[in-house]
Design an enzyme around this catalytic site. Structure first.
Site, PDB file in Angstrom:
ATOM      1  NE  ARG A  42      -1.052  -1.004   4.900  1.00  0.00           N
ATOM      2  CZ  ARG A  42      -0.866  -2.070   5.080  1.00  0.00           C
ATOM      3  NH1 ARG A  42      -0.765  -3.163   4.360  1.00  0.00           N
ATOM      4  NH2 ARG A  42      -0.358  -2.549   6.443  1.00  0.00           N
ATOM      5  CE  LYS A  72      -4.127 -11.182  -0.427  1.00  0.00           C
ATOM      6  NZ  LYS A  72      -2.858 -10.801  -0.418  1.00  0.00           N
TER       7      LYS A  72
HETATM    8  O1  F6P Z   1      -5.147  -6.698   0.173  1.00  0.00           O
HETATM    9  C1  F6P Z   1      -4.087  -7.370   0.648  1.00  0.00           C
HETATM   10  C2  F6P Z   1      -2.756  -6.990  -0.110  1.00  0.00           C
HETATM   11  O2  F6P Z   1      -1.727  -8.188   0.699  1.00  0.00           O
HETATM   12  C3  F6P Z   1      -2.333  -5.808  -0.044  1.00  0.00           C
HETATM   13  O3  F6P Z   1      -1.786  -5.449   1.145  1.00  0.00           O
HETATM   14  C4  F6P Z   1      -1.550  -5.658  -1.351  1.00  0.00           C
HETATM   15  O4  F6P Z   1      -1.351  -4.416  -1.509  1.00  0.00           O
HETATM   16  C5  F6P Z   1      -2.464  -6.528  -2.181  1.00  0.00           C
HETATM   17  O5  F6P Z   1      -2.933  -7.496  -1.523  1.00  0.00           O
HETATM   18  C6  F6P Z   1      -1.779  -7.075  -3.542  1.00  0.00           C
HETATM   19  O6  F6P Z   1      -0.853  -7.737  -3.107  1.00  0.00           O
HETATM   20  P1  F6P Z   1       0.257  -8.262  -4.252  1.00  0.00           P
HETATM   21  O7  F6P Z   1       0.902  -7.033  -4.550  1.00  0.00           O
HETATM   22  O8  F6P Z   1       1.284  -9.243  -3.670  1.00  0.00           O
HETATM   23  O9  F6P Z   1      -0.438  -8.935  -5.344  1.00  0.00           O
END
Ligand code: F6P
Length: 513
Positions: free
Chosen positions: A259, A486
Site C-alpha cells: 500500500r 485470501k
Molecule cells: O489486500 C491485501 C494485500 O496484501 C495488499 O496489502 C496488497 O497491496 C495487495 O494484497 C496485493 O498484493 P500483491 O501485490 O502481492 O498482489
C-alpha cells in the site's frame, strides 16, 4: 531497534486528556475562538506550498498541548527516527519499512531501480520502444489489486493534466465481464501490459494476467509477449514462465509494503503516463514532506497534527469515521486510496506488546469530491447526530486557468467549513431549519495540483498513518486480517471439505443453483 511499546492509556497525558475532554466536550468551537486570542495563528501551519488551518476543531489549546505531550510520552521522535533509518519496525513480518527511501535518492539500489523506470517510460514516450508491428504504443493496461492498483490509478487520474498521451487502464477486480469489456477497447499491437504483484500469489492478479495473456496470444502471438508484457514483482521465476524477457522484470524490495509502493517500480504506469521528469518531481515533493515530518516540532508538524486530531476524535469523542473531501474532481479516487493506506495499516486490535487494546484504533476513512459531496451526504454532516471530522482540501489555482469557475469551487470549500462550524439559528421560526454548527474540519490549501504537491500530499497522509500507529502502539505494516480472507477463498474454490458455518454453506448452495 524496535518501536516503543507503550500503552498510551497508561500515560499521564492521556489521563489529563480525559479530564480536559470532560470539561470541554460541550463547548462550541466559537467559544474557543472567543477565549483564545491567537487561535488561528497557533492552529495553522504554513509550509512550502501548503497551508493547514486546524482551528475549526473541537479542541482547545490546552487539549492540543496535552496531545503533543502524548507524542513525547510515547517516544514519537525516536520512533520516527527508526521508521526512516530502516529498523525492523514491521516486527510481525521481520521487515524494515522503507518506502520513504524510494523518494530520497540516497541509496544505490533505489537509484538503479528508478533509472529502469525512467528508461522504460522515456522509451515508450519517445517512440523508441514500439509495439510488435512497429506502431507507437497508445495504451497501457495495469493489472494488479490493492496496493498494486489503487495508488497508480489515483495518481494517473489526479495528474491527468500532465499526461504525455498514453492512455492508462486498470484491471484489478476478478470480474470477467469488466475485463472482457476492456479487451474490446484495446489493440494488442499498440498496448503494453504491466502485471503488478509483489507476491505473485494474489489470485485476482494471476487469473487476470492469464486471461489477458491468452487473449494476447490469440490476437497477436506468443512470441510478442516478451515485448508487450512487463512484470513488477519480487517473484522472479513466475514472470519468466509467463514468457517475459528479463529486462521487462522490475522488482519490489521486501522493505516496501504494497500500500506504500507507488513510489517505486509499482509507479511505472504513473511515470509512463505523466513522463519521467514529472515522476521525479512527484518523488521530490514526497521527500520534502518527509523532511518536514522528521524535522518540525510536533505542534507545527502537519502529519503529526493531523494524526493527533484523528486520535482525539476517535478516542475521546468516539467518532468512528473521518472524511476526506478534495475540491478537485481529479482527486476523486483519493478517498479510496487512503482507505487502504489507513485502514489496512491501523485496523488492528492487538498492540505491540501482544495485548488486546483497550482503546480505539484505526478510524473508518471515507469521502468524495466537493462540490459533488455537498449534494450527496453533507446534509448528515450539517444536521445529523454524528460528528464527522473532515479534511477539506482546496487548490489556489485552476490548472487550465479558468479562474472564474475555480472561484466558485473554492467559495464552496470556504462556505462549507464556515457553515459546518457556525451553523445557523432560526430563533424559533422553524426548528427544522435550525443548524447547530460545531462540526469540525481541517482546511488544507495547496498552491496547485501538480506532481510535486501531490507527492507531498500523499506523503503527508502516509506520515499521519505512521504517527497514529506509533502513538496507538500498533504494528501498522502488516495485514494479517486480509491474509485470512485470501486463504479461505482459495480453500472454497478448491472445493475443500471445509468446516463452513451453516449460513455460508446455504449461500454457497444458492450460488451454485
Ligand atoms: O489486500 C491485501 C494485500 O496484501 C495488499 O496489502 C496488497 O497491496 C495487495 O494484497 C496485493 O498484493 P500483491 O501485490 O502481492 O498482489
Amino acid at each position: 531497534m524496535a518501536l516503543s511499546k507503550i500503552n498510551p492509556t497508561k500515560l499521564s497525558s492521556w489521563k489529563k486528556l480525559f479530564q480536559q475532554f470532560n470539561k470541554e466536550n460541550n463547548y462550541h468551537i466559537n467559544d474557543f475562538f472567543k477565549e483564545e486570542n491567537n487561535r488561528v495563528e497557533e492552529f495553522s501551519i504554513n509550509w512550502n506550498n501548503f497551508y493547514l488551518d486546524f482551528s475549526k476543531n473541537r479542541l482547545s489549546n490546552n487539549s492540543f498541548k496535552l496531545l503533543t505531550s502524548l507524542c513525547e510520552e510515547t517516544n514519537l521522535k525516536d520512533n520516527i527516527e527508526k521508521y526512516f533509518n530502516g529498523s525492523i519496525i514491521n516486527e510481525t513480518e521481520s521487515r524494515a519499512v522503507l518506502h520513504t527511501a524510494l523518494r530520497s535518492s540516497e541509496n544505490d539500489e533505489v537509484n538503479k531501480a528508478l533509472n529502469k523506470i525512467i528508461n522504460i517510460s522515456d522509451e515508450i514516450n519517445t517512440g523508441k520502444r514500439l509495439g510488435y508491428s512497429g506502431k507507437r504504443i497508445t495504451d497501457i493496461v495495469n493489472i494488479g489489486i490493492g496496493g498494486s492498483h489503487l495508488g497508480p490509478e489515483m495518481v494517473t487520474e489526479a495528474l491527468s493534466y500532465y499526461s504525455k498521451g498514453i492512455k492508462p487502464h486498470f484491471i484489478s477486480n476478478i470480474d470477467p465481464d469488466f475485463t472482457s469489456k476492456l479487451i474490446e477497447k484495446i489493440n494488442p499491437e499498440t498496448t503494453i501490459f504491466i502485471i503488478v504483484s509483489k507476491t505473485f500469489t494474489t489470485i485476482e492478479t494471476l487469473e487476470n494476467a492469464n486471461k489477458i495473456r491468452a487473449w494476447f496470444i490469440d490476437n497477436a502471438s506468443k512470441d510478442s509477449i516478451k515485448d508487450h508484457f512487463i512484470f513488477i514483482s519480487n517473484n522472479t521465476e513466475a514472470p519468466k514462465k509467463f514468457g517475459v524477457s528479463s529486462e521487462n522484470i522490475l522488482s519490489i524490495p521486501e522493505w516496501v509494503g504494497g500500500r506504500f509502493s507507488l513510489w517505486g517500480s509499482v509507479g511505472l504506469v504513473i511515470s509512463i503516463v505523466i513522463g519521467s521528469e514529472n515522476f521525479k518531481d512527484f518523488l521530490r515533493g514526497a521527500n520534502e514532506m518527509d523532511i518536514h515530518f522528521k524535522s518540525s516540532p510536533f505542534e507545527k508538524n502537519i502529519p503529526v497534527v493531523l494524526a493527533l486530531i484523528s486520535i482525539w476524535y476517535n478516542n475521546f469523542f468516539k467518532c468512528e469515521t473521518e472524511a476526506v473531501l478534495p475540491y478537485s474532481q481529479f482527486l476523486t479516487k483519493l478517498p479510496d486510496y487512503l482507505q487502504q493506506a489507513s485502514m489496512e495499516s491501523n485496523g488492528k486490535s492487538i498492540d505491540r506488546n501482544g495485548e488486546k487494546v483497550n482503546y480505539e484504533t484505526g478510524s473508518i476513512v471515507w469521502g468524495s469530491t466537493g462540490t459533488n459531496a455537498q449534494h450527496a451526504f453533507f446534509q448528515l454532516m450539517h444536521q445529523g447526530t454524528k460528528i464527522i471530522p473532515s479534511d477539506f482540501i482546496a487548490f489556489k489555482r485552476s490548472l487550465y486557468g479558468d479562474s472564474k469557475q475555480h472561484e466558485i469551487l473554492n467559495s464552496n470549500f470556504l462556505a462549507q467549513t464556515n457553515a459546518l462550524m457556525l451553523g445557523k439559528s432560526t430563533s424559533g421560526e422553524n426548528i427544522h431549519k435550525n443548524i447547530d454548527g460545531n462540526k469540525p474540519s481541517n482546511s488544507i490549501v495547496i498552491n496547485k495540483l501538480d506532481p510535486f504537491n501531490l507527492g507531498s500530499l500523499i506523503a503527508m497522509y502516509e506520515n499521519k498513518i505512521f504517527t497514529i500507529g506509533s502513538i496507538l502502539n500498533l504494528f501498522s505494516y502488516d495485514q494479517w486480517g486480509v491474509e485470512l480472507g485470501k486463504s479461505v477463498a482459495k480453500e472454497i474454490l478448491a472445493g475443500k471439505d471445509m468446516d463452513l458455518d451453516s449460513s455460508t454453506r446455504k449461500t454457497m448452495d444458492q450460488l451454485k443453483k
